[in-house]
Write a protein that holds these residues in place. Sequence first.
Motif, PDB file in Angstrom:
ATOM      1  N   PHE A  28      -7.872   4.643  -4.833  1.00 43.90           N
ATOM      2  CA  PHE A  28      -7.444   5.435  -3.329  1.00 43.90           C
ATOM      3  C   PHE A  28      -7.145   4.008  -2.153  1.00 43.90           C
ATOM      4  N   THR A  70       1.140  11.775   1.082  1.00 40.38           N
ATOM      5  CA  THR A  70       1.285  11.643   0.025  1.00 40.38           C
ATOM      6  C   THR A  70       1.954  11.252  -1.551  1.00 40.38           C
ATOM      7  N   ASP A  88      -8.796  18.856  -7.150  1.00 40.37           N
ATOM      8  CA  ASP A  88      -9.416  17.856  -6.397  1.00 40.37           C
ATOM      9  C   ASP A  88     -10.659  17.979  -7.035  1.00 40.37           C
ATOM     10  N   CYS A 139     -12.799   7.309  -0.871  1.00 37.32           N
ATOM     11  CA  CYS A 139     -12.144   7.267   0.008  1.00 37.32           C
ATOM     12  C   CYS A 139     -11.608   7.530   1.316  1.00 37.32           C
ATOM     13  N   VAL A 166      -7.733  11.392   3.655  1.00 37.58           N
ATOM     14  CA  VAL A 166      -7.820  11.497   2.560  1.00 37.58           C
ATOM     15  C   VAL A 166      -7.858  13.461   2.276  1.00 37.58           C
ATOM     16  N   PHE A 218      -5.560  16.257  -2.891  1.00 37.37           N
ATOM     17  CA  PHE A 218      -5.513  15.042  -3.527  1.00 37.37           C
ATOM     18  C   PHE A 218      -4.005  16.190  -4.423  1.00 37.37           C
ATOM     19  N   SER A 241      -7.772  15.968 -10.872  1.00 36.00           N
ATOM     20  CA  SER A 241      -7.382  14.381  -9.875  1.00 36.00           C
ATOM     21  C   SER A 241      -8.553  13.499  -9.969  1.00 36.00           C
ATOM     22  N   ASP A 267      -2.598   6.924  -5.792  1.00 37.36           N
ATOM     23  CA  ASP A 267      -4.563   6.550  -4.279  1.00 37.36           C
ATOM     24  C   ASP A 267      -4.765   8.395  -4.134  1.00 37.36           C
ATOM     25  N   PHE A 268      -3.273   9.206  -4.533  1.00 37.25           N
ATOM     26  CA  PHE A 268      -4.113  10.622  -4.138  1.00 37.25           C
ATOM     27  C   PHE A 268      -3.549  11.572  -5.505  1.00 37.25           C
ATOM     28  N   ALA A 269      -4.088  11.442  -6.259  1.00 34.00           N
ATOM     29  CA  ALA A 269      -5.018  10.715  -6.981  1.00 34.00           C
ATOM     30  C   ALA A 269      -4.505  10.462  -8.791  1.00 34.00           C
TER      31      ALA A 269
END
Length: 794
Positions: free
Chosen positions: A338, A410, A602, A615, A619, A622, A635, A728-730
């Motif tokens: 993340f 994102t 998510d 995270c 955030v 996702f 994710s 990281d998003f994810a």
Amino acid sequence: MFLTPKSSRIRLREAQRARDNRKEIHRALSIGQITRRDLIKWGIMTSGGILVCKNGLSPLAPSAFADDVPTGTPPSPLFGAKKFVARMPRLDLQHPEPITKLYRGTETDAMFQGAFAGEQPARRLSYHTDFSTPPPGTTKADFTNPITGKGPIEGRPPGEVFAHQRWDEFFPKVGYVLSLSQLAANQSFFPNNGSAPSLGLDAVWTYARGHTNFNTPSGMLPAPLIKGRYGEPIITRIYNNLPTDRNQNGGFGRNQHQLHFHNAHNGAESDGAANVHHFPGTFYDYRWSTTLARRDKINIDAGIATTGGPDGNGGIVRVAGDFREYQGTMWAHDHRFFFTAENVYKGMLMMINYYSGKDRGNEALTDGTNLRLPSGKLLDWGNTDFDVNLIMSDATSDQDGQCFFDIFTTDGMIGDLPLVNFSYAPFMEVLPRKYRFRILNACMSRFFKFAIAGPNGAAVPFQFIANDGNLVVHPIALTELDEQGIAERYDIVVDFSRFRVGDKLHLVNVLKQTSGNKPDGAVALAQAMGGDVADPVLGAMLQFRVVGSVPSVDMPGYTLTTTNSCGGNDKSVVPTTLTEQIPIVTPVRTRVVEFGRKGNGDSRDPRSGQCTPDCSEVVFNFPWTITVNGQTSHSMNANRVSMVYPKAGEIEHWTYINGGGGWDHPIHLHFEEGITMNRGGAAFPATENLVRKDVWRLRPGGRVQFQVQFGEYGGSYVNHCHNTVHEDFALLMRIQLLTGVAGSPQTAVTATPNPTPDGVFFTTPEILPEGDPAQRPDLFNQQTAGSGGGSGKG
């Protein structure tokens, strides 16, 4: 739209105000002054977690975006800097120290010597094991974080599962000690430019040699370079000397670290992506085994005299395994889930070159095995006088010259400062002879496409010799590289002997990109050389100046000249054959993995709303998901196993699919390389055809199929998009490799480590049935269009 100077200034101010407001929102969230619910109630954020596109908040709001503002934010100030004024820095070469054995009961510890003498020895089992259960004659205090007074001194989790696998077999012979630190004083992207401000100590976090004092800014630019060789296992100790206050970060970055060696053949405990980040005041010991893949299948007894690494005396240390699996150009970077994009952008990276029996790094050594690629001849192995690492990246700074990162994006983030080895558009002096360049794309979201413009602007031919650290079978003549995704490495050989002293050439990025999701498209070389205000990184990034002499990097004080290093004294060659082809065979099973935005993936706990691991405060959604074998999309969740590889040595064919055309994904597979078979019905460049790789650009709406065979080690690894913002998003999933070796803890799916400042606790992971052949064998024979691939013949 035409903008007057006044309207342009107004819009720049609005864009800066939007940037400042987003930073303030992040700060307030991080210290608990406001919540996500507050932002939704105030109309600043949608219920889906997207910042509202409005003036004073979003850089993309029409009233806060000017056509002359690249990347949707105010342009980075140059402070009068011009291109090709600063000399390109070579990477900071690290020097190993020998390791000796220390016998402690039934265990054998690794004692650091030389400059690292006095360091606590590295152990097969983590010091966390002793912290959890102190041995007789010790107390918990002996193994406690000396800075915080709580938690263990080592971040590696306790117990046999996270012990260094095959420790005695690949016992370390040399060691490195590095400290992750705030930036030392007087560091800048604009060296030798007195008007440019120095980067603040929290603007960049990078590495310092040795064990530096905690909370003493000592990180250095450019990044480190480590030279390893097959047959010489390495222990690398990383101290986390960052501030204990995670908000003391210059606006972005997390003060927790795990170092991924991209893409060496290492046990999961040393891969740096098994949810094993560690905290300020602690260290982590990574054992890099320099293991050659297939060592349990091919050349098991190391009987092939030419397979191995340089011994330092002109010979070869034999190693077991397949010489076709040699790796050369690699790198290491932070992989804190993340926060990878923020931390790598912040400077947590280095490059690593591996040397082998074939690729010795000594162009003058003639033994019938050494390829004699351009390198130099003053050292027995690992010469870098004519073998040059190039870290290509982009950056953005605020109006004070400090690094800026948009933590709300994102889709991806691109910068407007072209950097080479962390220096703004530098120059490099070269002799009129052959050079090898190891080109790494170290950006967050930017793709590159490089060509070389000669003195008259015409494209200069070169030879492509390696992709992602893997030699191609035959050198490929090119005048322009293929697109290079984030984390891909391209090795090329350029012959400057056709030019005269005084000539200037340029390494040119011809790929325009104004969105974090994907490139806009390539332009002609001449157009790129002219620049583009909409993308300042399009164009020349590095200037080559042909000169008559240069100082040696390998032997300081020695001067390399046209007399002793060029013409007949250029001992380098580029053979017509570099390695042998690995054939494509019938797989045990096939898998299909789709990357994109499919459904609501998510992966936070629906009850607590928490991520695993924790995270960012910002955030809120996702958007990126992964679908395995056509089942439910997800994710990233570190406590979920998305794919199980049931037995070391089995050959599988995997197909990666890009689920949409509005983005591109460079997908990275940890630990192992795949042999690229096809791109469905799409064009297939020679630089990929049947070539081993560890990163594949999927292309918008595209696909790729490859053959993979894991072996030697087991544990938890990952597969993810290397547009690190997407990651990281994810856009990341966990893969569990089972060894099948009796008595190994990696014969079963391992429990999930959950690091905290007080220590590590474990949870039982969820295993997706669609990723486990034992649960859903019916899903593992899917075939996709264009699965025939290449013939596999050399």
